[in-house]
Design a protein around this motif. Structure first.
Motif, PDB file in Angstrom:
ATOM      1  N   ALA A   1      -2.343  11.174  -7.469  1.00 11.25           N
ATOM      2  CA  ALA A   1      -3.135  11.276  -8.689  1.00 11.25           C
ATOM      3  C   ALA A   1      -4.360  12.136  -8.468  1.00 11.25           C
ATOM      4  O   ALA A   1      -5.475  11.685  -8.593  1.00 11.25           O
TER       5      ALA A   1
ATOM      6  N   LEU B   1      -3.606   6.934  -5.473  1.00  8.88           N
ATOM      7  CA  LEU B   1      -4.612   7.718  -4.768  1.00  8.88           C
ATOM      8  C   LEU B   1      -4.222   9.168  -4.587  1.00  8.88           C
ATOM      9  O   LEU B   1      -4.786  10.065  -5.175  1.00  8.88           O
ATOM     10  N   TYR B   2      -3.229   9.384  -3.779  1.00 10.53           N
ATOM     11  CA  TYR B   2      -2.954  10.743  -3.327  1.00 10.53           C
ATOM     12  C   TYR B   2      -2.356  11.601  -4.419  1.00 10.53           C
ATOM     13  O   TYR B   2      -2.843  12.677  -4.726  1.00 10.53           O
TER      14      TYR B   2
ATOM     15  N   ALA C   1       0.829  -1.197   0.000  1.00 16.32           N
ATOM     16  CA  ALA C   1       0.000   0.000   0.000  1.00 16.32           C
ATOM     17  C   ALA C   1       0.866   1.250   0.000  1.00 16.32           C
ATOM     18  O   ALA C   1       0.605   2.208  -0.724  1.00 16.32           O
ATOM     19  N   ALA C   2       1.921   1.203   0.796  1.00 16.70           N
ATOM     20  CA  ALA C   2       2.809   2.362   0.867  1.00 16.70           C
ATOM     21  C   ALA C   2       3.476   2.605  -0.480  1.00 16.70           C
ATOM     22  O   ALA C   2       3.773   3.735  -0.853  1.00 16.70           O
TER      23      ALA C   2
ATOM     24  N   LEU D   1       9.504   9.719  -4.596  1.00 17.47           N
ATOM     25  CA  LEU D   1       8.849   8.497  -4.147  1.00 17.47           C
ATOM     26  C   LEU D   1       9.820   7.337  -4.076  1.00 17.47           C
ATOM     27  O   LEU D   1       9.831   6.573  -3.106  1.00 17.47           O
TER      28      LEU D   1
ATOM     29  N   GLU E   1       2.242   1.559  -3.658  1.00 20.18           N
ATOM     30  CA  GLU E   1       1.345   1.880  -4.761  1.00 20.18           C
ATOM     31  C   GLU E   1       0.338   2.971  -4.418  1.00 20.18           C
ATOM     32  O   GLU E   1      -0.087   3.722  -5.285  1.00 20.18           O
ATOM     33  N   GLY E   2      -0.042   3.007  -3.176  1.00 22.82           N
ATOM     34  CA  GLY E   2      -1.068   3.951  -2.765  1.00 22.82           C
ATOM     35  C   GLY E   2      -0.818   5.383  -3.168  1.00 22.82           C
ATOM     36  O   GLY E   2      -1.664   6.010  -3.800  1.00 22.82           O
ATOM     37  N   PRO E   3       0.347   5.905  -2.825  1.00 25.89           N
ATOM     38  CA  PRO E   3       0.571   7.325  -3.106  1.00 25.89           C
ATOM     39  C   PRO E   3       0.333   7.651  -4.558  1.00 25.89           C
ATOM     40  O   PRO E   3      -0.291   8.659  -4.885  1.00 25.89           O
TER      41      PRO E   3
END
Lengths: 212, 212
Positions: A169, A166-167, A158-159, A185, A161-163
């Motif tokens: 993008a 989600l964030y 999650a750490a 990143l 791919e998440g950023p």
DNA sequence: AGTCTAAACGGACTTTACCCCGCTTATATT
DNA sequence: AATATAAGCGGGGTAAAGTCCGTTTAGACT
């Protein structure tokens, strides 16, 4: 139990599937993901709408398929390519390398990756499974004194791919993205992993990071 | 540059907003989030559809609003409640406490949180901003030798919220969730943070975790 | 009380994903 | 080659989100 073989894809089905992907790529190249609607895609491919859904199940499915084609190459590198991404290097090194390349990959395909998630968040989404499994494997190899490796793998993926998905993008349906956030990143990922493993920042002496 | 005050919400607007939220809660209680459609919501509230959109902008907006009501209480605890969640404890302790409570909160409101994200991933989503900013603050207070604290905060907030909102929330549109994954996630979060700060597992002596 | 105007309202309209199901066809089997 | 049948095809139909714009109204000011 014996469930019979899946009875290989029929020739016309395969032809149409490839054609649809091809046309989808064209349309994306012209006006971005947004204008790839199921109707227009079907029409432009000279096929019925039903066919599109039969082939891909859902709109997101099209973009997942598009992504898979790319992801496949990447996966081969991971499984049998040269170190540090492929086998041969130590697990920590591989973790870092995996993350860096994965970030690059996601950024390069950000628009598609976003489109592949849109609507119904649920569902394995964007090859997240692959990432999660791979992280889990490498974590297992590194002997880390942590009770719940599965959860850790989930959290790390999650750490990772998440950023992006989600964030980062945000705002306008992103089509491209410059290099700076990518580097931040990637460096952030490396730092995170290093600290997790108790490596205290190999800063200064080592010529470790011209990184491009 | 004086931009005039936002000219407080009109009485009818406020009344309708509250009514819509109320009705939405009712409908959710009856058949889950799925059946809360903009049309049915409007009809049942005795209002026009246009009004619903004017008030909330988008379907997800309704659920965000619903979540905010809850989140507000939570936020107060964080800002001015007792330690370790509120101020008074050390930053690492607060980081851990925040994560644990946040996980609990998200699980308790999983269906709503999911609905608040559905469709258009983009947009700050589910109060992610709050989490991210808070983590960022605490990371700043703990003096951590890490170059890019912003990125770290982003990654940690993804690690915290991501698993719930994305991975764990698979398969059927979840309505509730039992306690076990909650504990695993919370413990995982704690471990992650501890390792990040180089605390080597306060295991054994402390009556901290019969772990099942 | 009367006037004015920004804000709110309502509901028809548009767009799009996704479903359904009768018809067609590739392909295995004889 | 003829036949059977599972798979594929097409496109009209449905539902739901989101937009538009003409009408109504709260509430500030006189």
């Amino acid at each position: 139990m014996q469930l019979g073989k899946p009875r290989a894809e029929r020739a016309d089905a395969r032809r149409n599937r490839l054609r649809l992907l091809e046309v989808a790529r064209e349309m994306m190249a012209e006006h971005g993901t947004a204008n790839v609607t199921m109707d227009s895609l079907a029409e432009r491919a000279g096929l019925g709408k039903g066919t599109v859904f039969r082939r891909f199940g859902t709109r997101a499915g099209i973009f997942k398929a598009l992504l898979d084609e790319e992801a496949h190459r990447f996966q081969e590198q991971v499984i049998s390519g040269p170190p540090p991404l492929g086998p041969g290097a130590g697990p920590v090194e591989r973790l870092i390398a995996y993350g860096r390349v994965r970030i690059e990959f996601l950024i390069a395909n950000l628009a598609v990756a976003q489109a592949a998630m849109e609507r119904d968040i649920r569902a394995p989404a964007v090859e997240v499974d692959m990432t999660q499994m791979h992280l889990r494997m490498l974590l297992g190899q590194a002997d880390l004194d942590v009770p719940d490796l599965d959860i850790l793998a989930t959290q790390l993926s999650a750490a990772l791919e998440g950023p992006l998905l989600l964030y980062l993008a945000s705002a306008p349906p992103v089509e491209t993205l410059d290099a700076e956030p990518a580097r931040r990143l990637a460096d952030g990922w490396q730092t995170l992993v290093e600290r997790l493993f108790g490596i205290d920042a190999p800063r200064g002496t080592e010529g470790d990071a011209p990184q491009r």
